[in-house]
Design a protein around this motif. Structure first.
Motif, PDB file in Angstrom:
ATOM      1  N   GLN A   1       0.818  -1.208   0.000  1.00 44.41           N
ATOM      2  CA  GLN A   1       0.000   0.000   0.000  1.00 44.41           C
ATOM      3  C   GLN A   1       0.856   1.265   0.000  1.00 44.41           C
ATOM      4  O   GLN A   1       0.495   2.272  -0.597  1.00 44.41           O
ATOM      5  N   ASN A   2       2.003   1.201   0.683  1.00 45.38           N
ATOM      6  CA  ASN A   2       2.904   2.349   0.738  1.00 45.38           C
ATOM      7  C   ASN A   2       3.838   2.421  -0.461  1.00 45.38           C
ATOM      8  O   ASN A   2       4.697   3.302  -0.530  1.00 45.38           O
ATOM      9  N   GLN A   3       3.656   1.482  -1.401  1.00 45.85           N
ATOM     10  CA  GLN A   3       4.501   1.407  -2.596  1.00 45.85           C
ATOM     11  C   GLN A   3       5.990   1.340  -2.224  1.00 45.85           C
ATOM     12  O   GLN A   3       6.828   2.006  -2.821  1.00 45.85           O
ATOM     13  N   ASP A   4       6.262   0.529  -1.224  1.00 42.66           N
ATOM     14  CA  ASP A   4       7.642   0.355  -0.761  1.00 42.66           C
ATOM     15  C   ASP A   4       7.958  -1.129  -0.599  1.00 42.66           C
ATOM     16  O   ASP A   4       8.683  -1.522   0.287  1.00 42.66           O
ATOM     17  N   ALA A   5       7.375  -1.959  -1.452  1.00 41.47           N
ATOM     18  CA  ALA A   5       7.628  -3.402  -1.415  1.00 41.47           C
ATOM     19  C   ALA A   5       8.781  -3.711  -2.349  1.00 41.47           C
ATOM     20  O   ALA A   5       8.637  -3.571  -3.576  1.00 41.47           O
ATOM     21  N   PRO A   6       9.943  -4.136  -1.836  1.00 43.91           N
ATOM     22  CA  PRO A   6      11.121  -4.321  -2.694  1.00 43.91           C
ATOM     23  C   PRO A   6      10.932  -5.364  -3.789  1.00 43.91           C
ATOM     24  O   PRO A   6      11.534  -5.257  -4.861  1.00 43.91           O
ATOM     25  N   TRP A   7      10.086  -6.375  -3.520  1.00 40.97           N
ATOM     26  CA  TRP A   7       9.875  -7.404  -4.539  1.00 40.97           C
ATOM     27  C   TRP A   7       9.037  -6.901  -5.709  1.00 40.97           C
ATOM     28  O   TRP A   7       9.059  -7.476  -6.797  1.00 40.97           O
ATOM     29  N   ALA A   8       8.286  -5.830  -5.506  1.00 42.70           N
ATOM     30  CA  ALA A   8       7.355  -5.350  -6.532  1.00 42.70           C
ATOM     31  C   ALA A   8       7.874  -4.139  -7.282  1.00 42.70           C
ATOM     32  O   ALA A   8       7.170  -3.574  -8.117  1.00 42.70           O
ATOM     33  N   MET A   9       9.094  -3.706  -6.990  1.00 40.95           N
ATOM     34  CA  MET A   9       9.648  -2.518  -7.631  1.00 40.95           C
ATOM     35  C   MET A   9      10.639  -2.879  -8.730  1.00 40.95           C
ATOM     36  O   MET A   9      11.266  -3.938  -8.690  1.00 40.95           O
ATOM     37  N   CYS A  10      10.793  -1.984  -9.690  1.00 41.88           N
ATOM     38  CA  CYS A  10      11.801  -2.152 -10.735  1.00 41.88           C
ATOM     39  C   CYS A  10      12.035  -0.794 -11.403  1.00 41.88           C
ATOM     40  O   CYS A  10      11.360   0.180 -11.094  1.00 41.88           O
ATOM     41  N   LYS A  11      12.994  -0.770 -12.312  1.00 37.36           N
ATOM     42  CA  LYS A  11      13.367   0.504 -12.922  1.00 37.36           C
ATOM     43  C   LYS A  11      12.235   1.058 -13.772  1.00 37.36           C
ATOM     44  O   LYS A  11      11.343   0.336 -14.219  1.00 37.36           O
ATOM     45  N   GLN A  12      12.288   2.360 -13.970  1.00 34.56           N
ATOM     46  CA  GLN A  12      11.258   3.023 -14.764  1.00 34.56           C
ATOM     47  C   GLN A  12      11.357   2.567 -16.214  1.00 34.56           C
ATOM     48  O   GLN A  12      12.450   2.287 -16.725  1.00 34.56           O
ATOM     49  N   PRO A  13      10.219   2.500 -16.922  1.00 35.76           N
ATOM     50  CA  PRO A  13      10.274   2.128 -18.331  1.00 35.76           C
ATOM     51  C   PRO A  13      10.969   3.214 -19.142  1.00 35.76           C
ATOM     52  O   PRO A  13      10.948   4.385 -18.778  1.00 35.76           O
ATOM     53  N   LYS A  14      11.601   2.790 -20.231  1.00 31.98           N
ATOM     54  CA  LYS A  14      12.274   3.751 -21.082  1.00 31.98           C
ATOM     55  C   LYS A  14      11.250   4.625 -21.793  1.00 31.98           C
ATOM     56  O   LYS A  14      10.204   4.154 -22.250  1.00 31.98           O
ATOM     57  N   LYS A  15      11.537   5.916 -21.842  1.00 30.53           N
ATOM     58  CA  LYS A  15      10.644   6.834 -22.536  1.00 30.53           C
ATOM     59  C   LYS A  15      10.829   6.676 -24.035  1.00 30.53           C
ATOM     60  O   LYS A  15      11.937   6.542 -24.537  1.00 30.53           O
ATOM     61  N   THR A  16       9.704   6.668 -24.755  1.00 31.89           N
ATOM     62  CA  THR A  16       9.762   6.520 -26.204  1.00 31.89           C
ATOM     63  C   THR A  16       9.078   7.700 -26.863  1.00 31.89           C
ATOM     64  O   THR A  16       8.260   8.379 -26.266  1.00 31.89           O
TER      65      THR A  16
END
Length: 299
Positions: free
Chosen positions: A281-296
């Motif tokens: 809920q706090n968007q601080d779950a390490p397993w669910a995070m990854c780098k931002q998508p590349k801008k196109t």
């Protein structure tokens, strides 16, 4: 999608044989409830105060919420077989819902004088439909409510979803994410914070499951086995770092064990259920995070 099932938790804690009315009078139940993961439905917050509704969250077998991108939030509530759906429907009408064909449309929240009733209406959804043969209630935050999805539109049709859901045999709570929004971004993340995620590769789908009071699992699926193998050491290092939200070491909040199987990485998480759900809920779950998508860009 988030899915909460009270059945395994009630069995594990000795409440399975109690009727809804008995649960509402059980102080032991309410002492243990705050640490449970299954009540993702906001209706559990009002179990003790819905006296004039004729039913409460204690009548719910399972509930789910789902959203696609920025679309409407959908609620699904499966009632216990013993619950009278007619009573539930009449209670909504008595609290301001109006019948429009096969749907009920709720009042505008600003027109509801009682703040508590307004909160319950918000949790039920603005537009509601009952499927009595399924003992199911569906609600939407919008004026329209789509039909129940058929099998051809099931999340299970995607290989990535099947891969992350397969390890889950039973759970009190499950959260599934897929597609462009599969990865979560830290709240109020600065460019410096997001830079820390550059080494963490993107995945195609993820599923988090609270299995018991002390154990949860999370599985993330990649486009290939090579992508998962390459990302494993980076993810192991990431959970040894600091929370991107509180700057507290992640290993003080939970203990993580990571293993790769084919194109997936599975986390075993030793922590109380509310720790796992709060991190999501706090968007601080390490397993669910990854780098931002590349801008196109395109012409």
């Amino acid at each position: 999608m988030q899915f909460g099932d009270s059945t395994p938790w009630l069995k594990e804690h000795g409440f399975a044989k109690k009727r809804p009315a008995e649960l509402l009078k059980d102080e032991k139940f309410f002492r243990q409830l705050p640490n449970a993961a299954f009540p993702e439905s906001d209706l559990w917050n009002f179990s003790r105060v819905m006296k004039d509704w004729g039913w409460s969250a204690a009548d719910i077998a399972w509930s789910a919420t789902a959203a696609a991108g920025r679309g409407p939030l959908l609620h699904y509530v499966r009632f216990r077989d013993s619950t009278d759906i007619g009573v539930v429907k009449k209670s909504l009408i008595s609290h301001g819902y109006k019948e429009h064909g096969d749907k009920l449309v709720g009042p505008s929240l600003g027109s509801v004088a009682d703040p508590l009733t307004a909160q319950i209406v918000a949790s039920l959804g603005h537009t509601v439909r009952f499927y009595s043969d399924k003992h199911l209630m569906a609600g939407s935050t919008m004026d329209t409510l789509p039909e129940l999805p058929d099998a051809s539109k099931s999340l299970g049709a995607a290989a990535g979803i099947r891969a992350v859901v397969a390890p889950i045999t039973t759970a009190d709570y499950v959260r599934i994410s897929a597609g462009a929004d599969a990865c979560i971004m830290p709240l109020r993340a600065s460019a410096r914070t997001l830079k820390q995620l550059d080494s963490i590769d993107r995945f195609t789908a993820s599923a988090t499951a609270v299995v018991s009071d002390s154990k949860s699992t999370a599985t993330v699926a990649y486009s290939s086995s090579d992508a998962a193998a390459k990302d494993l050491p980076h993810r192991k290092a990431f959970v040894k770092g600091l929370s991107l939200r509180t700057r507290e070491p992640y290993n003080r909040l939970a203990r993580f064990t990571l293993k790769r199987r084919d194109s997936t990485i599975r986390y075993t998480i030793d922590a109380e259920p509310r720790v796992v759900t709060q991190m999501l809920q706090n968007q601080d779950a390490p397993w669910a995070m990854c780098k931002q998508p590349k801008k196109t860009s395109s012409n």
